[in-house]
Write a protein that holds these residues in place. Structure first.
Motif, PDB file in Angstrom:
ATOM      1  N   GLY A 142       1.943   3.745   7.668  1.00 11.77           N
ATOM      2  CA  GLY A 142       0.579   3.258   7.472  1.00 11.77           C
ATOM      3  C   GLY A 142      -0.424   4.018   8.326  1.00 11.77           C
ATOM      4  O   GLY A 142      -0.065   4.887   9.126  1.00 11.77           O
ATOM      5  N   CYS A 143      -1.693   3.674   8.173  1.00 12.31           N
ATOM      6  CA  CYS A 143      -2.745   4.285   8.996  1.00 12.31           C
ATOM      7  C   CYS A 143      -2.520   3.823  10.435  1.00 12.31           C
ATOM      8  O   CYS A 143      -2.087   2.690  10.665  1.00 12.31           O
ATOM      9  CB  CYS A 143      -4.120   3.844   8.497  1.00 12.31           C
ATOM     10  N   TYR A 149      -4.236   2.775  12.779  1.00  5.55           N
ATOM     11  CA  TYR A 149      -4.972   1.619  13.320  1.00  5.55           C
ATOM     12  C   TYR A 149      -4.671   0.342  12.569  1.00  5.55           C
ATOM     13  O   TYR A 149      -5.205  -0.718  12.892  1.00  5.55           O
ATOM     14  CB  TYR A 149      -6.497   1.879  13.243  1.00  5.55           C
ATOM     15  N   CYS A 150      -3.832   0.410  11.536  1.00  2.00           N
ATOM     16  CA  CYS A 150      -3.738  -0.701  10.575  1.00  2.00           C
ATOM     17  C   CYS A 150      -2.904  -1.870  11.077  1.00  2.00           C
ATOM     18  O   CYS A 150      -1.747  -1.718  11.439  1.00  2.00           O
ATOM     19  CB  CYS A 150      -3.129  -0.194   9.274  1.00  2.00           C
ATOM     20  N   ARG A 188      -4.179   8.718   7.235  1.00  2.00           N
ATOM     21  CA  ARG A 188      -4.703   7.992   6.058  1.00  2.00           C
ATOM     22  C   ARG A 188      -3.971   8.413   4.791  1.00  2.00           C
ATOM     23  O   ARG A 188      -3.878   7.678   3.826  1.00  2.00           O
ATOM     24  CB  ARG A 188      -6.158   8.361   5.867  1.00  2.00           C
ATOM     25  N   ASN A 226      -3.246  -5.508   9.170  1.00  2.00           N
ATOM     26  CA  ASN A 226      -4.034  -6.382   8.304  1.00  2.00           C
ATOM     27  C   ASN A 226      -4.142  -7.811   8.831  1.00  2.00           C
ATOM     28  O   ASN A 226      -5.107  -8.503   8.553  1.00  2.00           O
ATOM     29  CB  ASN A 226      -3.457  -6.401   6.888  1.00  2.00           C
ATOM     30  N   CYS A 264       0.862  -1.172   0.000  1.00  2.00           N
ATOM     31  CA  CYS A 264       0.000   0.000   0.000  1.00  2.00           C
ATOM     32  C   CYS A 264       0.905   1.231   0.000  1.00  2.00           C
ATOM     33  O   CYS A 264       1.986   1.203   0.590  1.00  2.00           O
ATOM     34  CB  CYS A 264      -0.875  -0.105   1.242  1.00  2.00           C
ATOM     35  N   ASN A 320       0.868   3.826   1.508  1.00  2.00           N
ATOM     36  CA  ASN A 320       1.054   4.424   2.829  1.00  2.00           C
ATOM     37  C   ASN A 320       2.012   3.572   3.671  1.00  2.00           C
ATOM     38  O   ASN A 320       2.230   3.845   4.840  1.00  2.00           O
ATOM     39  CB  ASN A 320      -0.313   4.545   3.520  1.00  2.00           C
ATOM     40  N   ARG A 321       2.540   2.515   3.047  1.00  2.00           N
ATOM     41  CA  ARG A 321       3.476   1.647   3.761  1.00  2.00           C
ATOM     42  C   ARG A 321       4.795   1.488   3.024  1.00  2.00           C
ATOM     43  O   ARG A 321       5.821   1.242   3.643  1.00  2.00           O
ATOM     44  CB  ARG A 321       2.856   0.251   3.941  1.00  2.00           C
ATOM     45  N   ARG A 334      -7.610   1.466  -1.714  1.00  2.00           N
ATOM     46  CA  ARG A 334      -7.697   2.879  -1.334  1.00  2.00           C
ATOM     47  C   ARG A 334      -8.261   3.684  -2.502  1.00  2.00           C
ATOM     48  O   ARG A 334      -8.033   3.319  -3.660  1.00  2.00           O
ATOM     49  CB  ARG A 334      -6.288   3.428  -1.046  1.00  2.00           C
ATOM     50  N   TYR A 390      -4.465  -5.225   2.376  1.00  2.00           N
ATOM     51  CA  TYR A 390      -3.768  -4.065   1.807  1.00  2.00           C
ATOM     52  C   TYR A 390      -4.545  -3.468   0.625  1.00  2.00           C
ATOM     53  O   TYR A 390      -5.777  -3.536   0.615  1.00  2.00           O
ATOM     54  CB  TYR A 390      -2.320  -4.414   1.454  1.00  2.00           C
TER      55      TYR A 390
HETATM   56  S1  SF4 Z   1      -5.304   0.531   6.442  1.00  2.00           S
HETATM   57 FE1  SF4 Z   1      -5.039   0.146   4.259  1.00  2.00          FE
HETATM   58  S2  SF4 Z   1      -4.323   2.106   3.479  1.00  2.00           S
HETATM   59 FE2  SF4 Z   1      -3.963   2.163   5.667  1.00  2.00          FE
HETATM   60  S3  SF4 Z   1      -1.849   1.433   5.940  1.00  2.00           S
HETATM   61 FE3  SF4 Z   1      -3.230  -0.318   6.161  1.00  2.00          FE
HETATM   62  S4  SF4 Z   1      -3.280  -1.232   4.120  1.00  2.00           S
HETATM   63 FE4  SF4 Z   1      -2.512   0.851   3.869  1.00  2.00          FE
END
Ligand code: SF4
Length: 319
Positions: A51-52, A54-55, A170, A57, A40, A42-43, A130, A99
């Motif tokens: 990353g977000c 709270y993330c 985000r 996965n 992603c 953001n990673r 996303r 992701y």
């Molecule tokens: S929640 Fe989704 S967009 Fe956010 S860091 Fe995790 S994988 Fe990436």
């Protein structure tokens, strides 16, 4: 049970996902999760590394779903897993869940999606991603594909408020979500949105107002979950340092909140889920989600009945 038939064609008090598929396909359809090894932006450093906040996965990945296994193997094992629980299910949707599942070259995406569609019993794709991870070429391809098979793109919108999106890192805005949802729907691709309730800083009223904001978008499908603090995340660290900035829902609070939200929601939206479940050992904070999903659904529908409430009851009133 209510004897009234609602605009979605049955007597359940919300436009339920399982009924939608029974109506469209005459059968229960089961989703099989896949981790196709995407990352992603953001990673991987394109937008950020952390990353977000709270993330995690792993918290939502079923055991058969591992990026180290080929997609076809994950689907076959997923089908075997579900067959033991739901013997009569014969049709499946390949759910690209982990992701950002459009974050690759179009050629690679085509290869991976087609591998999934080649498995007997798989009748379509659900692609979680996303809103900033699709472009014209990818949407055009998915539009063509959706003429032949079921395709739903599920966008992680998470919040309608940019201050919240910034707070949870985000790295996209709500306007980007809106634009992408509209561009997807314009191509006749089914489009879904995922929202989290209880993100830090949001008031109950702001969350209720999201029903009106989302209802104006051309969505087919909506999924909601309450915020859970997952161990090992940046949010877990923040929670340990400053628990007072979080206002996590108790089950009773969430049930009443969600029913109020649902009354304001567009009745045409299919509601796929309204709570989320991470494994209890991964959660910090309240653990009411240790109730099973079917118990949660029974309590929810009983409460709708008690309150004589239904999806969209106040929809026109807030337009
Ligand atoms: S929640 Fe989704 S967009 Fe956010 S860091 Fe995790 S994988 Fe990436």
């Amino acid at each position: 049970m209510s004897e009234r038939i609602y605009s979605w064609g049955h007597e359940r008090r919300f436009n339920a996902y399982s009924n939608y598929f029974k109506k469209e396909y005459g059968a229960r359809i089961q989703k099989v999760s896949i981790d196709a090894g995407f990352t992603c932006p953001n990673r991987d450093g394109t937008l950020g590394y952390g990353g977000c906040t709270y993330c995690n996965n792993e918290a939502f990945n079923p055991s058969y779903c591992k990026a180290s296994k080929p997609v076809a193997q994950q689907i076959s094992e997923g089908i075997d897993f579900h067959r033991k629980r739901y013997r009569r299910v014969e049709k499946y949707l390949a759910y690209f869940q982990a992701y950002s599942n459009t974050y690759d070259s179009l050629d690679n995406l085509k290869k991976i999606y087609n591998e999934a569609l080649s498995i007997p019993g798989v009748i379509g794709l659900v692609i979680g991603t996303r809103p900033d991870c699709v472009d014209k070429a990818k949407l055009d391809y998915l539009s063509e594909l959706s003429e032949k098979t079921f395709v739903l793109i599920e966008y992680g919108v998470e919040s309608c408020y940019n201050t919240t999106l910034e707070r949870v890192n985000r790295k996209h805005t709500f306007e980007q979500s809106e634009k992408t949802i509209i561009e997807t729907a314009e191509r006749n691709i089914k489009v879904g949105a995922h929202i989290i309730f209880g993100l830090p800083g949001e008031t109950r009223q702001q969350m209720l107002d999201e029903a009106g904001i989302l209802s104006r978008l051309p969505l087919n499908n909506v999924k909601f979950r309450q915020l859970q603090i997952i161990k090992g995340t940046e949010m877990a660290r923040q929670y340990c340092e400053n628990p007072e900035i979080f206002n996590l829902f108790s089950w009773d609070e969430y049930l009443d909140f969600f029913i109020e939200f649902l009354e304001r929601l567009n009745p045409e939206f299919v509601v796929e889920r309204f709570t989320g479940e991470a494994p209890p050992e991964m959660i910090l904070g309240p653990r009411w989600f240790m109730k099973r999903t079917d118990q949660i659904l029974t309590l929810f529908e009983k409460r709708l009945e008690e309150l004589d409430s239904w999806q969209g009851k106040k929809f026109n009133a807030i337009e």
